[in-house]
Design a protein around this motif. Structure first.
Motif, PDB file in Angstrom:
ATOM      1  N   LEU A 132      22.797  -1.884   4.828  1.00 23.91           N
ATOM      2  CA  LEU A 132      21.519  -1.704   4.150  1.00 23.91           C
ATOM      3  C   LEU A 132      20.868  -3.023   3.748  1.00 23.91           C
ATOM      4  N   SER A 133      19.570  -3.105   3.970  1.00 23.54           N
ATOM      5  CA  SER A 133      18.752  -4.167   3.393  1.00 23.54           C
ATOM      6  C   SER A 133      17.824  -3.520   2.370  1.00 23.54           C
ATOM      7  N   TYR A 134      17.631  -4.180   1.231  1.00 26.77           N
ATOM      8  CA  TYR A 134      16.713  -3.689   0.212  1.00 26.77           C
ATOM      9  C   TYR A 134      15.354  -4.309   0.494  1.00 26.77           C
ATOM     10  N   VAL A 135      14.338  -3.465   0.781  1.00 24.53           N
ATOM     11  CA  VAL A 135      13.083  -4.010   1.309  1.00 24.53           C
ATOM     12  C   VAL A 135      11.845  -3.729   0.460  1.00 24.53           C
ATOM     13  N   ALA A 136      11.872  -2.766  -0.450  1.00 20.89           N
ATOM     14  CA  ALA A 136      10.669  -2.474  -1.234  1.00 20.89           C
ATOM     15  C   ALA A 136      11.004  -1.547  -2.402  1.00 20.89           C
ATOM     16  N   ARG A 137      10.084  -1.538  -3.367  1.00 16.68           N
ATOM     17  CA  ARG A 137      10.208  -0.654  -4.526  1.00 16.68           C
ATOM     18  C   ARG A 137       8.821  -0.113  -4.861  1.00 16.68           C
ATOM     19  N   ALA A 138       8.747   1.157  -5.232  1.00 12.77           N
ATOM     20  CA  ALA A 138       7.461   1.755  -5.600  1.00 12.77           C
ATOM     21  C   ALA A 138       7.672   2.738  -6.744  1.00 12.77           C
ATOM     22  N   ILE A 139       6.761   2.710  -7.714  1.00  6.44           N
ATOM     23  CA  ILE A 139       6.844   3.590  -8.881  1.00  6.44           C
ATOM     24  C   ILE A 139       5.628   4.504  -8.886  1.00  6.44           C
ATOM     25  N   THR A 140       5.884   5.806  -8.901  1.00  6.89           N
ATOM     26  CA  THR A 140       4.796   6.786  -8.954  1.00  6.89           C
ATOM     27  C   THR A 140       3.989   6.601 -10.239  1.00  6.89           C
ATOM     28  N   PRO A 141       2.667   6.650 -10.160  1.00  7.25           N
ATOM     29  CA  PRO A 141       1.839   6.466 -11.361  1.00  7.25           C
ATOM     30  C   PRO A 141       2.063   7.556 -12.402  1.00  7.25           C
ATOM     31  N   PRO A 142       1.696   7.293 -13.649  1.00 10.84           N
ATOM     32  CA  PRO A 142       1.795   8.305 -14.709  1.00 10.84           C
ATOM     33  C   PRO A 142       0.884   9.498 -14.409  1.00 10.84           C
ATOM     34  N   GLY A 143       1.190  10.636 -15.060  1.00 10.46           N
ATOM     35  CA  GLY A 143       0.334  11.801 -14.987  1.00 10.46           C
ATOM     36  C   GLY A 143       0.487  12.640 -13.749  1.00 10.46           C
ATOM     37  N   ARG A 144       1.606  12.484 -12.982  1.00  9.01           N
ATOM     38  CA  ARG A 144       1.840  13.301 -11.802  1.00  9.01           C
ATOM     39  C   ARG A 144       2.947  14.309 -12.092  1.00  9.01           C
TER      40      ARG A 144
ATOM     41  N   GLU B 227       6.187  -5.899   9.475  1.00 16.72           N
ATOM     42  CA  GLU B 227       6.218  -7.320   9.128  1.00 16.72           C
ATOM     43  C   GLU B 227       7.647  -7.820   8.991  1.00 16.72           C
ATOM     44  N   ARG B 228       8.507  -6.980   8.434  1.00 19.08           N
ATOM     45  CA  ARG B 228       9.887  -7.404   8.166  1.00 19.08           C
ATOM     46  C   ARG B 228      10.698  -7.536   9.448  1.00 19.08           C
ATOM     47  N   LEU B 229      10.320  -6.821  10.493  1.00 22.36           N
ATOM     48  CA  LEU B 229      11.024  -6.972  11.761  1.00 22.36           C
ATOM     49  C   LEU B 229      10.872  -8.388  12.303  1.00 22.36           C
ATOM     50  N   ASP B 230       9.748  -9.024  11.979  1.00 24.12           N
ATOM     51  CA  ASP B 230       9.526 -10.411  12.396  1.00 24.12           C
ATOM     52  C   ASP B 230      10.008 -11.413  11.352  1.00 24.12           C
ATOM     53  N   SER B 231       9.961 -11.013  10.077  1.00 25.34           N
ATOM     54  CA  SER B 231      10.332 -11.923   8.978  1.00 25.34           C
ATOM     55  C   SER B 231      11.270 -11.185   8.016  1.00 25.34           C
ATOM     56  N   PRO B 232      12.560 -11.099   8.355  1.00 21.70           N
ATOM     57  CA  PRO B 232      13.509 -10.307   7.558  1.00 21.70           C
ATOM     58  C   PRO B 232      13.634 -10.741   6.099  1.00 21.70           C
ATOM     59  N   ARG B 233      13.353 -11.981   5.789  1.00 17.85           N
ATOM     60  CA  ARG B 233      13.532 -12.464   4.423  1.00 17.85           C
ATOM     61  C   ARG B 233      12.212 -12.534   3.662  1.00 17.85           C
ATOM     62  N   ARG B 234      11.287 -11.666   4.012  1.00 16.52           N
ATOM     63  CA  ARG B 234      10.026 -11.572   3.285  1.00 16.52           C
ATOM     64  C   ARG B 234      10.260 -11.289   1.806  1.00 16.52           C
ATOM     65  N   PRO B 235       9.340 -11.719   0.932  1.00 12.84           N
ATOM     66  CA  PRO B 235       9.445 -11.351  -0.479  1.00 12.84           C
ATOM     67  C   PRO B 235       9.412  -9.831  -0.640  1.00 12.84           C
ATOM     68  N   LEU B 236      10.081  -9.351  -1.662  1.00 19.81           N
ATOM     69  CA  LEU B 236      10.207  -7.913  -1.899  1.00 19.81           C
ATOM     70  C   LEU B 236       8.975  -7.391  -2.630  1.00 19.81           C
ATOM     71  N   PRO B 237       8.251  -6.386  -2.089  1.00 21.36           N
ATOM     72  CA  PRO B 237       7.089  -5.848  -2.793  1.00 21.36           C
ATOM     73  C   PRO B 237       7.473  -4.780  -3.823  1.00 21.36           C
ATOM     74  N   LEU B 238       6.782  -4.804  -4.943  1.00 23.04           N
ATOM     75  CA  LEU B 238       6.863  -3.750  -5.948  1.00 23.04           C
ATOM     76  C   LEU B 238       5.470  -3.145  -6.069  1.00 23.04           C
ATOM     77  N   VAL B 239       5.342  -1.865  -5.732  1.00 27.91           N
ATOM     78  CA  VAL B 239       4.063  -1.163  -5.787  1.00 27.91           C
ATOM     79  C   VAL B 239       4.061  -0.278  -7.028  1.00 27.91           C
ATOM     80  N   ARG B 240       3.056  -0.461  -7.876  1.00 26.17           N
ATOM     81  CA  ARG B 240       2.976   0.330  -9.107  1.00 26.17           C
ATOM     82  C   ARG B 240       1.543   0.331  -9.613  1.00 26.17           C
ATOM     83  N   MET B 241       1.311   1.067 -10.697  1.00 23.38           N
ATOM     84  CA  MET B 241      -0.007   1.095 -11.302  1.00 23.38           C
ATOM     85  C   MET B 241      -0.026   0.185 -12.528  1.00 23.38           C
ATOM     86  N   VAL B 242      -1.015  -0.697 -12.595  1.00 26.84           N
ATOM     87  CA  VAL B 242      -1.178  -1.612 -13.720  1.00 26.84           C
ATOM     88  C   VAL B 242      -2.608  -1.469 -14.237  1.00 26.84           C
ATOM     89  N   ARG B 243      -2.726  -1.069 -15.499  1.00 22.65           N
ATOM     90  CA  ARG B 243      -4.032  -0.895 -16.133  1.00 22.65           C
ATOM     91  C   ARG B 243      -4.992  -0.067 -15.278  1.00 22.65           C
TER      92      ARG B 243
END
Length: 242
Positions: A148-160, A217-233
């Motif tokens: 396993l490679s850890y590649v991304a994180r995402a948090i569902t927005p509030p109110g769902r 993108e990661r198939l070409d650049s395996p050591r890409r920075p890890l994205p965190l997708v979330r809701m901010v303000r």
């Protein structure tokens, strides 16, 4: 080494990150979940394993998604053939205690098996265990967490109606113990290996589409920075961490 966060960037999505009905006024804490992106082949011809969820599901009904689901209590004590690779462990341990990071990795493997019949595993003597890991262990296999490679994180927005703090893992299909054993489950109406182009043409949740582009993108650049997708303000953003 301390992690470095880039400034939040807008998450350009035509639909909500959650793709689920809202529940205004209800504060829900996101539940830990894990997803596994299995990749077969290289370059422009690479394919990913995806499944179409049954239309009746409240969360992402009729959408094409990667296998995955919530962490289970049994994932904290399940045995494995290998440990997480150093890079995946370091990234996860910046966010979680080691025992919870390992449990999430195991959840990704277990949920993939439950939804598709495929085992990211190594051969082992069959063993009778109780709970969600029963069929996996009875088949004579132990999870291969090293794949396993850890590649991304995402948090569902509030109110769902459903909220998840989801970690996305990626693995080469060559590490599957039973690559030809895929079978449709109760949760998925259809399972298919789709090229990246084919996958983009399906009815995808916004976050799945974003992660699909991240995989390309990661198939070409395996050591890409890890994205965190979330809701901010009140708006979706993507933060990147080394």
């Amino acid at each position: 080494m301390a992690s470095r966060m880039a400034a939040p960037q807008p998450f350009d999505a035509a639909q909500d990150l959650a793709d689920a009905p809202r529940r205004p006024g209800v504060a829900q804490r996101p539940k830990d979940a894990a997803t596994l992106i299995l990749v077969r082949g290289q370059g422009s011809g690479a394919a990913v394993l995806m499944g179409r969820r049954a239309p009746g599901h409240v969360f992402m009904g009729a959408k094409w998604v990667f296998p995955g689901g919530r962490i289970d209590r049994s994932d904290f004590t399940a045995a494995s053939a290998t440990d997480l690779a150093d890079d995946a462990a370091i990234r996860l341990n910046r966010e979680l205690p080691p025992h919870r990071a390992r449990a999430l990795a195991l959840a990704a493997v277990r949920e993939t098996f439950e939804e598709t019949g495929l085992m990211l595993a190594r051969p082992a003597a069959p063993r009778a265990v109780a709970g969600p890991w029963r069929d996996f262990r009875a088949a004579g296999a132990l999870p291969d967490l090293e794949a396993l490679s850890y590649v991304a994180r995402a948090i569902t927005p509030p109110g769902r109606v459903r909220r998840f703090d989801a970690r996305f893992f990626m693995a080469d299909a060559d590490r599957l113990l039973n690559p030809d054993a895929a079978a449709v489950s109760r949760e998925l109406d259809e399972i298919a290996w789709l090229t990246l182009v084919e996958a983009r043409g399906q009815d995808l949740p916004a976050i799945t589409r974003y992660i699909l582009d991240e995989v390309a993108e990661r198939l070409d650049s395996p050591r890409r920075p890890l994205p965190l997708v979330r809701m901010v303000r009140g708006r979706h953003v993507v933060e990147h961490r080394e």
